[in-house]
Design a protein around this motif. Structure first.
Motif, PDB file in Angstrom:
ATOM      1  N   ARG A  54       0.832  -1.203   0.000  1.00 26.76           N
ATOM      2  CA  ARG A  54       0.000   0.000   0.000  1.00 26.76           C
ATOM      3  C   ARG A  54       0.869   1.257   0.000  1.00 26.76           C
ATOM      4  NH1 ARG A  54      -4.888  -0.724   4.291  1.00 26.76           N
ATOM      5  NH2 ARG A  54      -5.364   1.358   3.472  1.00 26.76           N
ATOM      6  N   LYS A  55       1.949   1.241   0.760  1.00 21.59           N
ATOM      7  CA  LYS A  55       2.856   2.389   0.775  1.00 21.59           C
ATOM      8  C   LYS A  55       3.569   2.549  -0.566  1.00 21.59           C
ATOM      9  CE  LYS A  55       4.916   1.302   4.761  1.00 21.59           C
ATOM     10  NZ  LYS A  55       5.775   1.437   5.971  1.00 21.59           N
ATOM     11  N   SER A  56       3.930   1.441  -1.162  1.00 19.69           N
ATOM     12  CA  SER A  56       4.584   1.506  -2.474  1.00 19.69           C
ATOM     13  C   SER A  56       3.629   2.040  -3.536  1.00 19.69           C
ATOM     14  CB  SER A  56       5.093   0.116  -2.879  1.00 19.69           C
ATOM     15  OG  SER A  56       6.126  -0.307  -2.009  1.00 19.69           O
ATOM     16  N   MET A  57       2.368   1.659  -3.440  1.00 18.96           N
ATOM     17  CA  MET A  57       1.371   2.154  -4.402  1.00 18.96           C
ATOM     18  C   MET A  57       1.213   3.668  -4.294  1.00 18.96           C
ATOM     19  SD  MET A  57      -1.542  -0.858  -4.226  1.00 18.96           S
ATOM     20  CE  MET A  57      -2.570  -0.161  -5.538  1.00 18.96           C
ATOM     21  N   ILE A  58       1.275   4.180  -3.077  1.00 17.98           N
ATOM     22  CA  ILE A  58       1.183   5.625  -2.873  1.00 17.98           C
ATOM     23  C   ILE A  58       2.328   6.332  -3.592  1.00 17.98           C
ATOM     24  CG2 ILE A  58       1.428   7.464  -1.157  1.00 17.98           C
ATOM     25  CD1 ILE A  58      -0.084   5.579   0.811  1.00 17.98           C
ATOM     26  N   GLN A  59       3.534   5.809  -3.427  1.00 16.06           N
ATOM     27  CA  GLN A  59       4.701   6.413  -4.073  1.00 16.06           C
ATOM     28  C   GLN A  59       4.575   6.373  -5.594  1.00 16.06           C
ATOM     29  OE1 GLN A  59       7.928   4.112  -2.404  1.00 16.06           O
ATOM     30  NE2 GLN A  59       8.219   5.534  -0.701  1.00 16.06           N
ATOM     31  N   ILE A  60       4.097   5.251  -6.106  1.00 15.75           N
ATOM     32  CA  ILE A  60       3.966   5.129  -7.559  1.00 15.75           C
ATOM     33  C   ILE A  60       2.884   6.068  -8.085  1.00 15.75           C
ATOM     34  CG2 ILE A  60       3.319   3.572  -9.443  1.00 15.75           C
ATOM     35  CD1 ILE A  60       4.640   1.302  -7.864  1.00 15.75           C
ATOM     36  N   TYR A  61       1.769   6.147  -7.387  1.00 16.11           N
ATOM     37  CA  TYR A  61       0.706   7.086  -7.809  1.00 16.11           C
ATOM     38  C   TYR A  61       1.265   8.496  -7.957  1.00 16.11           C
ATOM     39  CZ  TYR A  61      -3.150   3.747  -7.003  1.00 16.11           C
ATOM     40  OH  TYR A  61      -4.021   2.684  -7.079  1.00 16.11           O
ATOM     41  N   GLU A  62       2.085   8.910  -6.994  1.00 22.34           N
ATOM     42  CA  GLU A  62       2.680  10.244  -7.052  1.00 22.34           C
ATOM     43  C   GLU A  62       3.657  10.368  -8.217  1.00 22.34           C
ATOM     44  OE1 GLU A  62       2.968  12.380  -2.896  1.00 22.34           O
ATOM     45  OE2 GLU A  62       3.923  10.413  -2.747  1.00 22.34           O
ATOM     46  N   ARG A  63       4.451   9.335  -8.422  1.00 27.34           N
ATOM     47  CA  ARG A  63       5.466   9.390  -9.476  1.00 27.34           C
ATOM     48  C   ARG A  63       4.854   9.431 -10.874  1.00 27.34           C
ATOM     49  NH1 ARG A  63       9.705   4.710  -8.143  1.00 27.34           N
ATOM     50  NH2 ARG A  63      10.649   5.492 -10.090  1.00 27.34           N
ATOM     51  N   VAL A  64       3.716   8.784 -11.059  1.00 24.04           N
ATOM     52  CA  VAL A  64       3.089   8.766 -12.387  1.00 24.04           C
ATOM     53  C   VAL A  64       2.027   9.853 -12.538  1.00 24.04           C
ATOM     54  CG1 VAL A  64       3.553   6.310 -12.668  1.00 24.04           C
ATOM     55  CG2 VAL A  64       1.340   7.028 -11.748  1.00 24.04           C
ATOM     56  N   GLY A  65       1.881  10.707 -11.515  1.00 27.26           N
ATOM     57  CA  GLY A  65       0.958  11.825 -11.623  1.00 27.26           C
ATOM     58  C   GLY A  65      -0.493  11.496 -11.344  1.00 27.26           C
TER      59      GLY A  65
END
Length: 288
Positions: A54-65
């Motif tokens: 879940r934490k990794s998904m948050i980071q990816i969401y931010e990175r891909v906009g």
């Protein structure tokens, strides 16, 4: 391997490892898909993998906009794990995103939580952001209250203190409270000078514009003073206009000293307008 061993401990671990490797390799969308599978795992043995995913998904969401998804994921995670070390960061970052989306109620809720619960030194910045939201909502009295609280807080951001004061002045302009407008523009200049004496130059653009707006009142007064037809009064009025022109010139010198490019141009332009007005006023004055 994961597909062929669904439901097994090794198969489920393989999904997580695949997600991590996809992320490390820069294939973020594939990683997101793998993490989305992992977060569905049930059972205590998978709790750590689920939380990390879940934490990794948050980071990816931010990175891909994908900021709306990031905000929702942060809020959900913070709600489920209020004792997590990242709880306050997620609350604050989600509020920032919500403000950008103009979801003001959600943003205010997040900022309020951060202000009340965070132990970080920057928690006072939430007051500024809350004031900004109320200003955007055109609720100026409420916004002014938050900005004043911010200025009186232990915040260390001196540039933002200057911005808060400037926002208050402009809102009083909207409210047509000329007394408060002048008071706050003068206060902005004083705060700037105090910071400067203490060894820092913060918010020079706000101080320069505040000074310019104060001086502009002299220009308005100059234009409003008409040379009368009565020859016995003409001389006195002309002298008053000349005195105002001198006061305008001296005031604009103070604006230029701030060395803010925009206000330097504005000051020189206004000085030219003042001289042009005086010339036209004398030329068009009624003949005695």
């Amino acid at each position: 391997f994961a597909e062929n061993n669904k439901g097994s401990a090794l198969g489920n671990s393989a999904y997580y490892n695949s997600a991590v490797n996809f992320e490390k390799g820069g294939n973020l969308l594939s990683a997101l898909g793998m993490y989305a599978i992992v977060v569905q795992f049930k059972g205590k043995q998978y709790q750590k993998l689920v939380r990390e995913s879940r934490k990794s998904m948050i980071q990816i969401y931010e990175r891909v906009g994908k900021y709306p998804e990031a905000a929702e994921a942060m809020e959900s995670y913070a709600n489920d794990f209020p004792t997590d070390p990242l709880y306050m960061d997620y609350i604050f970052n989600a509020a920032v995103i919500r403000e950008g989306m103009r979801y003001y109620t959600a943003a205010l809720r997040g900022y309020k939580i951060y202000l009340d619960k965070s132990k970080k030194a920057d928690r006072w910045e939430a007051l500024f952001y809350m004031g900004r939201i109320w200003q955007d909502r055109n609720k100026y009295s409420t916004a002014i209250s938050y900005f004043e609280k911010y200025m009186n807080s232990p915040t260390r951001d001196k540039a933002r203190i200057m911005e808060a004061a400037f926002r208050i002045a402009t809102m009083y302009e909207r409210l047509k409270n000329s007394k408060q407008v002048d008071e706050w523009y003068n206060k902005i200049v004083r705060i700037f000078e105090n910071f400067k004496k203490a060894g820092g130059s913060y918010g020079v653009k706000y101080a320069a514009e505040a000074k310019f707006n104060l001086v502009k009142g002299t220009y308005d007064e100059l234009r409003g003073l008409k040379i009368p037809k009565n020859p016995q009064r003409q001389g006195a009025i002309v002298q008053k206009k000349l005195a105002l022109l001198d006061r305008l010139k001296e005031g604009l010198k103070q604006v230029v000293k701030f060395d803010d490019a925009y206000q330097v141009v504005a000051a020189l332009t206004l000085q030219g307008q003042g001289l042009q007005h005086m010339s036209a006023a004398l030329y068009n004055a009624p003949a005695p």
